[in-house]
Design a protein around this motif. Structure first.
Motif, mmCIF file in Angstrom:
data_model
loop_
_atom_site.group_PDB
_atom_site.id
_atom_site.type_symbol
_atom_site.label_atom_id
_atom_site.label_comp_id
_atom_site.label_asym_id
_atom_site.label_seq_id
_atom_site.Cartn_x
_atom_site.Cartn_y
_atom_site.Cartn_z
ATOM 1 N N LEU A 98 46.793 34.763 69.612
ATOM 2 C CA LEU A 98 46.673 33.945 68.404
ATOM 3 C C LEU A 98 47.627 32.764 68.382
ATOM 4 N N GLY A 99 48.701 32.859 69.147
ATOM 5 C CA GLY A 99 49.683 31.793 69.122
ATOM 6 C C GLY A 99 50.603 31.852 67.919
ATOM 7 N N LEU A 100 50.527 32.950 67.170
ATOM 8 C CA LEU A 100 51.437 33.108 66.029
ATOM 9 C C LEU A 100 52.773 33.637 66.530
ATOM 10 N N PRO A 101 53.882 33.174 65.966
ATOM 11 C CA PRO A 101 55.193 33.673 66.408
ATOM 12 C C PRO A 101 55.300 35.184 66.207
ATOM 13 N N THR A 102 55.983 35.839 67.132
ATOM 14 C CA THR A 102 56.138 37.302 67.005
ATOM 15 C C THR A 102 56.885 37.653 65.719
ATOM 16 N N LYS A 103 57.771 36.763 65.272
ATOM 17 C CA LYS A 103 58.490 37.038 64.029
ATOM 18 C C LYS A 103 57.512 37.149 62.847
ATOM 19 N N SER A 104 56.547 36.240 62.794
ATOM 20 C CA SER A 104 55.546 36.275 61.722
ATOM 21 C C SER A 104 54.732 37.561 61.810
ATOM 22 N N LEU A 105 54.427 37.978 63.041
ATOM 23 C CA LEU A 105 53.639 39.202 63.216
ATOM 24 C C LEU A 105 54.446 40.431 62.809
ATOM 25 N N HIS A 106 55.749 40.433 63.134
ATOM 26 C CA HIS A 106 56.607 41.553 62.705
ATOM 27 C C HIS A 106 56.648 41.622 61.179
ATOM 28 N N MET A 107 56.767 40.452 60.559
ATOM 29 C CA MET A 107 56.855 40.417 59.092
ATOM 30 C C MET A 107 55.551 40.851 58.431
ATOM 31 N N ALA A 108 54.464 40.812 59.187
ATOM 32 C CA ALA A 108 53.159 41.194 58.647
ATOM 33 C C ALA A 108 52.932 42.701 58.707
ATOM 34 N N LEU A 109 53.932 43.407 59.285
ATOM 35 C CA LEU A 109 53.811 44.855 59.482
ATOM 36 C C LEU A 109 54.882 45.612 58.713
ATOM 37 N N ILE A 110 54.571 46.830 58.338
ATOM 38 C CA ILE A 110 55.520 47.675 57.630
ATOM 39 C C ILE A 110 56.583 48.152 58.613
ATOM 40 N N GLU A 111 57.830 48.090 58.179
ATOM 41 C CA GLU A 111 58.923 48.560 59.014
ATOM 42 C C GLU A 111 58.927 50.085 58.984
ATOM 43 N N GLU A 112 58.793 50.677 60.150
ATOM 44 C CA GLU A 112 58.628 52.133 60.239
ATOM 45 C C GLU A 112 59.792 52.896 59.605
ATOM 46 N N THR A 113 60.991 52.367 59.776
ATOM 47 C CA THR A 113 62.159 53.083 59.272
ATOM 48 C C THR A 113 62.420 52.798 57.793
ATOM 49 N N ASN A 114 61.628 51.937 57.234
ATOM 50 C CA ASN A 114 61.856 51.553 55.838
ATOM 51 C C ASN A 114 61.478 52.693 54.905
ATOM 52 N N ARG A 115 62.373 53.031 54.007
ATOM 53 C CA ARG A 115 62.086 54.139 53.100
ATOM 54 C C ARG A 115 61.309 53.717 51.870
ATOM 55 N N ARG A 116 61.126 52.424 51.738
ATOM 56 C CA ARG A 116 60.354 51.992 50.567
ATOM 57 C C ARG A 116 58.972 52.592 50.602
ATOM 58 N N ARG A 117 58.452 52.805 49.441
ATOM 59 C CA ARG A 117 57.141 53.431 49.372
ATOM 60 C C ARG A 117 56.034 52.378 49.408
ATOM 61 N N TYR A 118 55.285 52.426 50.438
ATOM 62 C CA TYR A 118 54.107 51.575 50.518
ATOM 63 C C TYR A 118 52.885 52.433 50.200
ATOM 64 N N SER A 119 51.959 51.853 49.491
ATOM 65 C CA SER A 119 50.760 52.594 49.133
ATOM 66 C C SER A 119 49.956 52.939 50.386
ATOM 67 N N GLU A 120 49.375 54.127 50.385
ATOM 68 C CA GLU A 120 48.531 54.526 51.514
ATOM 69 C C GLU A 120 47.096 54.036 51.351
ATOM 70 N N VAL A 121 46.823 53.456 50.169
ATOM 71 C CA VAL A 121 45.504 52.833 49.994
ATOM 72 C C VAL A 121 45.686 51.322 49.937
ATOM 73 N N PHE A 122 44.651 50.617 50.331
ATOM 74 C CA PHE A 122 44.697 49.157 50.326
ATOM 75 C C PHE A 122 44.780 48.665 48.882
ATOM 76 N N ARG A 123 45.765 47.797 48.621
ATOM 77 C CA ARG A 123 45.928 47.236 47.266
ATOM 78 C C ARG A 123 45.823 45.722 47.359
ATOM 79 N N TYR A 124 45.257 45.127 46.345
ATOM 80 C CA TYR A 124 45.015 43.686 46.436
ATOM 81 C C TYR A 124 45.123 43.019 45.064
ATOM 82 N N CYS A 125 45.329 41.710 45.119
ATOM 83 C CA CYS A 125 45.264 40.876 43.924
ATOM 84 C C CYS A 125 43.923 40.151 43.987
#
Ligand SMILES: [Zn+2]
Ligand SMILES: [Zn+2]
Length: 222
Positions: A98-125
């Motif tokens: 895609l030519g997108l910077p790896t930093k942007s791609l990392h930011m687009a993903l949930i951090e595995e070690t993050n304890r914050r609660r992310y919904s397991e269902v897709f949520r949208y505006c």
């Protein structure tokens, strides 16, 4: 009685267990456009989720869900699900495609070690979806409203009530910006690469502010 629409989604455990079937040996050359992928970085807004990015890739290149799955990883059965988390996706491979910077791609993903609660269902505006935009900030269970529009974040399809698991899989990728169950658009319209609608500056600022308020901007990612 519980209906399909409100039943709990299966856990996103594609790589957490061994595949039950042999990994398909697809000819990658047949899945890759001869002249590469059409992808314009301007289509992507700050803090956009990988799901949202891949939907745009799929639409612009008329790719199948299987082809998009193979783009994320070659060593998996494309019919398994991948958690949208760091460490599960080959960002180098995506970066090359895609030519997108790896930093942007990392930011687009949930951090595995993050304890914050992310919904397991897709949520949208709904209003962000009109522009074809989805962010990890919409997935945070601590954020009940869209940072830009201040409207409640939704999870159920307005048409059929289906809640999609927040996993990267063929079903989700085959329905860009739409409910995977009934195919109704989450934002009532399709995203089109020839008609990108830039994010308004005030909305850009609202997402940036929320990102840091939620503590997501505290770490660097190589
Ligand atoms: Zn919004
Ligand atoms: Zn639906």
């Amino acid at each position: 009685m519980q209906s399909d629409a409100c039943s709990s989604p299966p856990p996103c455990e594609g790589l957490l267990r061994r595949p039950r079937f042999p990994i398909l040996t697809l000819d990658e050359a047949k899945l890759t456009p001869a002249l590469g992928y059409v992808f314009d970085k301007k289509w992507i807004d700050p803090r956009e989720s990988l799901v949202s990015i891949l939907w745009k890739l799929k639409v612009a290149n008329a790719l199948s869900g299987v082809a998009v799955m193979r783009l994320m990883r070659l060593d998996i059965d494309p019919y398994e699900s991948l958690p949208p988390k760091r460490g599960f996706i080959d960002v180098v491979r995506l970066n090359e495609a895609l030519g997108l910077p790896t930093k942007s791609l990392h930011m687009a993903l949930i951090e595995e070690t993050n304890r914050r609660r992310y919904s397991e269902v897709f949520r949208y505006c709904h209003f962000c979806m009109v522009r074809g935009y989805h962010s990890l900030l919409h997935q945070l269970e601590t954020a009940s409203r869209c940072p830009a529009h201040r409207c409640p974040v939704e999870s159920a399809c307005r048409q059929c009530g289906h809640e999609a698991p927040y996993c990267l899989n063929v079903q989700l990728l085959e329905a860009p910006h739409r409910c995977a169950h009934c195919h109704a658009f989450y934002g009532n319209r399709a995203w089109r690469p020839d008609r990108p609608r830039p994010m308004r500056p005030d909305q850009r600022i609202a997402f940036a502010r929320s990102y840091f308020e939620q503590g997501l901007g505290c770490r660097s990612h190589g």
